[in-house]
Design a protein around this motif. Structure first.
Motif, PDB file in Angstrom:
ATOM      1  N   GLY A  80      -7.603   8.642 -11.395  1.00  0.00           N
ATOM      2  CA  GLY A  80      -7.734   8.871  -9.960  1.00  0.00           C
ATOM      3  C   GLY A  80      -8.892   9.793  -9.656  1.00  0.00           C
ATOM      4  N   PHE A  81      -8.780  10.522  -8.572  1.00  0.00           N
ATOM      5  CA  PHE A  81      -9.844  11.429  -8.144  1.00  0.00           C
ATOM      6  C   PHE A  81      -9.242  12.539  -7.290  1.00  0.00           C
ATOM      7  CE2 PHE A  81      -9.419   8.291  -4.818  1.00  0.00           C
ATOM      8  CZ  PHE A  81      -9.594   8.995  -3.635  1.00  0.00           C
ATOM      9  N   PHE A 121      -6.730  17.519  -2.906  1.00  0.00           N
ATOM     10  CA  PHE A 121      -5.524  17.081  -3.607  1.00  0.00           C
ATOM     11  C   PHE A 121      -5.835  15.819  -4.388  1.00  0.00           C
ATOM     12  CE2 PHE A 121      -5.294  15.719   0.827  1.00  0.00           C
ATOM     13  CZ  PHE A 121      -5.036  14.356   0.745  1.00  0.00           C
ATOM     14  N   HIS A 122      -5.040  15.573  -5.420  1.00  0.00           N
ATOM     15  CA  HIS A 122      -5.279  14.453  -6.324  1.00  0.00           C
ATOM     16  C   HIS A 122      -4.734  13.150  -5.750  1.00  0.00           C
ATOM     17  CE1 HIS A 122      -4.868  11.898  -9.923  1.00  0.00           C
ATOM     18  NE2 HIS A 122      -5.987  12.518 -10.271  1.00  0.00           N
ATOM     19  N   ILE A 123      -5.514  12.088  -5.908  1.00  0.00           N
ATOM     20  CA  ILE A 123      -5.114  10.727  -5.541  1.00  0.00           C
ATOM     21  C   ILE A 123      -5.106   9.903  -6.825  1.00  0.00           C
ATOM     22  CG2 ILE A 123      -5.802   8.639  -4.292  1.00  0.00           C
ATOM     23  CD1 ILE A 123      -4.808  10.856  -2.447  1.00  0.00           C
ATOM     24  N   SER A 124      -4.034   9.176  -7.062  1.00  0.00           N
ATOM     25  CA  SER A 124      -3.911   8.357  -8.266  1.00  0.00           C
ATOM     26  C   SER A 124      -4.245   6.902  -7.960  1.00  0.00           C
ATOM     27  CB  SER A 124      -2.483   8.419  -8.803  1.00  0.00           C
ATOM     28  OG  SER A 124      -2.151   9.730  -9.163  1.00  0.00           O
ATOM     29  N   TRP A 125      -4.711   6.210  -8.976  1.00  0.00           N
ATOM     30  CA  TRP A 125      -4.894   4.774  -8.849  1.00  0.00           C
ATOM     31  C   TRP A 125      -4.436   4.088 -10.117  1.00  0.00           C
ATOM     32  CZ3 TRP A 125     -10.583   5.773  -7.421  1.00  0.00           C
ATOM     33  CH2 TRP A 125     -11.292   6.266  -8.498  1.00  0.00           C
ATOM     34  N   GLN A 126      -4.123   2.813  -9.987  1.00  0.00           N
ATOM     35  CA  GLN A 126      -3.659   2.036 -11.128  1.00  0.00           C
ATOM     36  C   GLN A 126      -4.825   1.647 -12.020  1.00  0.00           C
ATOM     37  OE1 GLN A 126      -1.492  -1.212  -9.400  1.00  0.00           O
ATOM     38  NE2 GLN A 126       0.126   0.111  -8.652  1.00  0.00           N
ATOM     39  N   LEU A 181     -11.267   6.587   0.084  1.00  0.00           N
ATOM     40  CA  LEU A 181     -11.546   7.768   0.912  1.00  0.00           C
ATOM     41  C   LEU A 181     -11.197   7.510   2.369  1.00  0.00           C
ATOM     42  CD1 LEU A 181     -15.013   8.873  -0.538  1.00  0.00           C
ATOM     43  CD2 LEU A 181     -12.805  10.011  -0.881  1.00  0.00           C
ATOM     44  N   GLU A 182     -11.589   6.347   2.865  1.00  0.00           N
ATOM     45  CA  GLU A 182     -11.323   6.003   4.259  1.00  0.00           C
ATOM     46  C   GLU A 182      -9.824   5.842   4.526  1.00  0.00           C
ATOM     47  OE1 GLU A 182     -13.775   2.539   4.566  1.00  0.00           O
ATOM     48  OE2 GLU A 182     -15.604   3.708   4.872  1.00  0.00           O
ATOM     49  N   THR A 183      -9.109   5.221   3.598  1.00  0.00           N
ATOM     50  CA  THR A 183      -7.669   5.012   3.785  1.00  0.00           C
ATOM     51  C   THR A 183      -6.911   6.324   3.779  1.00  0.00           C
ATOM     52  OG1 THR A 183      -7.814   2.825   2.774  1.00  0.00           O
ATOM     53  CG2 THR A 183      -5.631   3.845   2.862  1.00  0.00           C
ATOM     54  N   VAL A 184      -7.227   7.211   2.846  1.00  0.00           N
ATOM     55  CA  VAL A 184      -6.549   8.514   2.798  1.00  0.00           C
ATOM     56  C   VAL A 184      -6.852   9.294   4.073  1.00  0.00           C
ATOM     57  CG1 VAL A 184      -6.390  10.733   1.598  1.00  0.00           C
ATOM     58  CG2 VAL A 184      -6.457   8.594   0.285  1.00  0.00           C
ATOM     59  N   THR A 185      -8.082   9.232   4.536  1.00  0.00           N
ATOM     60  CA  THR A 185      -8.451   9.921   5.780  1.00  0.00           C
ATOM     61  C   THR A 185      -7.664   9.357   6.958  1.00  0.00           C
ATOM     62  OG1 THR A 185     -10.656  10.339   4.885  1.00  0.00           O
ATOM     63  CG2 THR A 185     -10.379  10.567   7.279  1.00  0.00           C
ATOM     64  N   LEU A 186      -7.547   8.043   7.015  1.00  0.00           N
ATOM     65  CA  LEU A 186      -6.760   7.402   8.070  1.00  0.00           C
ATOM     66  C   LEU A 186      -5.307   7.871   8.020  1.00  0.00           C
ATOM     67  CD1 LEU A 186      -6.456   5.245  10.325  1.00  0.00           C
ATOM     68  CD2 LEU A 186      -5.958   3.618   8.492  1.00  0.00           C
ATOM     69  N   LEU A 187      -4.737   7.932   6.839  1.00  0.00           N
ATOM     70  CA  LEU A 187      -3.346   8.381   6.708  1.00  0.00           C
ATOM     71  C   LEU A 187      -3.186   9.826   7.179  1.00  0.00           C
ATOM     72  CD1 LEU A 187      -2.505   6.769   3.244  1.00  0.00           C
ATOM     73  CD2 LEU A 187      -1.660   6.034   5.494  1.00  0.00           C
ATOM     74  N   LEU A 188      -4.143  10.681   6.850  1.00  0.00           N
ATOM     75  CA  LEU A 188      -4.092  12.070   7.325  1.00  0.00           C
ATOM     76  C   LEU A 188      -4.176  12.151   8.840  1.00  0.00           C
ATOM     77  CD1 LEU A 188      -6.383  13.937   4.765  1.00  0.00           C
ATOM     78  CD2 LEU A 188      -3.897  14.135   4.997  1.00  0.00           C
ATOM     79  N   VAL A 189      -5.100  11.393   9.420  1.00  0.00           N
ATOM     80  CA  VAL A 189      -5.279  11.375  10.878  1.00  0.00           C
ATOM     81  C   VAL A 189      -3.991  10.906  11.562  1.00  0.00           C
ATOM     82  CG1 VAL A 189      -6.511  10.149  12.722  1.00  0.00           C
ATOM     83  CG2 VAL A 189      -7.788  11.192  10.851  1.00  0.00           C
ATOM     84  N   ILE A 211       0.478  11.311   8.217  1.00  0.00           N
ATOM     85  CA  ILE A 211       1.308  11.014   7.054  1.00  0.00           C
ATOM     86  C   ILE A 211       1.238  12.245   6.158  1.00  0.00           C
ATOM     87  CG2 ILE A 211       1.646   9.472   5.065  1.00  0.00           C
ATOM     88  CD1 ILE A 211       2.046   8.159   7.879  1.00  0.00           C
ATOM     89  N   PRO A 212       2.370  12.785   5.715  1.00  0.00           N
ATOM     90  CA  PRO A 212       2.349  14.009   4.901  1.00  0.00           C
ATOM     91  C   PRO A 212       1.569  13.828   3.595  1.00  0.00           C
ATOM     92  CG  PRO A 212       4.572  13.520   5.666  1.00  0.00           C
ATOM     93  CD  PRO A 212       3.725  12.330   6.003  1.00  0.00           C
ATOM     94  N   ILE A 213       0.872  14.857   3.204  1.00  0.00           N
ATOM     95  CA  ILE A 213       0.086  14.823   1.974  1.00  0.00           C
ATOM     96  C   ILE A 213       0.970  14.495   0.775  1.00  0.00           C
ATOM     97  CG2 ILE A 213      -1.280  16.243   0.377  1.00  0.00           C
ATOM     98  CD1 ILE A 213      -2.443  17.602   2.898  1.00  0.00           C
ATOM     99  N   GLU A 214       2.185  15.002   0.756  1.00  0.00           N
ATOM    100  CA  GLU A 214       3.098  14.714  -0.352  1.00  0.00           C
ATOM    101  C   GLU A 214       3.338  13.201  -0.473  1.00  0.00           C
ATOM    102  OE1 GLU A 214       3.938  16.915   2.207  1.00  0.00           O
ATOM    103  OE2 GLU A 214       3.143  18.608   1.057  1.00  0.00           O
ATOM    104  N   THR A 215       3.457  12.528   0.652  1.00  0.00           N
ATOM    105  CA  THR A 215       3.648  11.075   0.660  1.00  0.00           C
ATOM    106  C   THR A 215       2.388  10.364   0.187  1.00  0.00           C
ATOM    107  OG1 THR A 215       5.218  11.257   2.489  1.00  0.00           O
ATOM    108  CG2 THR A 215       4.229   9.090   2.115  1.00  0.00           C
ATOM    109  N   ILE A 216       1.233  10.817   0.647  1.00  0.00           N
ATOM    110  CA  ILE A 216      -0.045  10.211   0.253  1.00  0.00           C
ATOM    111  C   ILE A 216      -0.246  10.356  -1.251  1.00  0.00           C
ATOM    112  CG2 ILE A 216      -2.562  10.317   0.505  1.00  0.00           C
ATOM    113  CD1 ILE A 216      -2.037  11.330   3.404  1.00  0.00           C
ATOM    114  N   ARG A 217       0.069  11.525  -1.800  1.00  0.00           N
ATOM    115  CA  ARG A 217      -0.119  11.764  -3.230  1.00  0.00           C
ATOM    116  C   ARG A 217       0.768  10.859  -4.091  1.00  0.00           C
ATOM    117  NH1 ARG A 217       0.189  17.804  -4.780  1.00  0.00           N
ATOM    118  NH2 ARG A 217      -0.533  16.877  -6.701  1.00  0.00           N
TER     119      ARG A 217
END
Length: 105
Positions: free
Chosen positions: A47-48, A69-74, A84-92, A95-101
């Protein structure tokens, strides 16, 4: 990508017509430079690290402070920008960071 009055764009994409954006809208940039609102670091096979470099506002005008915060990928992505765009959209969208992670991109 646009939601409400917020535009989320690839900051590294050349020839993007920024003049077409309404000046009353908010522009959030995603890219791999220090100038972008959002960037990534520590990119590896797992991830990143998502780096919010400036405070942003959610759709309901709540402030999200700069953070990482760390983002995982398969599977490691060739193109990081959609993540990057999707995580930003979720934050906007507050959506809680814990859920995004917990998501796998």
């Amino acid at each position: 990508m646009k939601i409400g009055h917020i535009h989320i764009i690839n900051a590294d994409k050349k020839n993007q017509p920024l003049s077409s954006f309404d000046p009353h809208h908010i522009l959030l940039t995603c890219g791999l430079s220090f100038n972008a609102t959002v960037t990534a670091s520590s990119i590896d096979d797992d991830g990143f690290v998502y780096c919010l470099q400036r405070s942003i506002f959610t759709l309901s005008h709540r402030v999200i402070l700069p953070q990482e915060f760390h983002i995982s990928w398969q599977k490691k992505r060739e193109d990081l920008y959609p993540c990057l765009e999707t995580v930003t959209l979720l934050l906007v969208c507050e959506i809680p960071i814990e859920t995004i992670r917990e998501l796998q991109f």
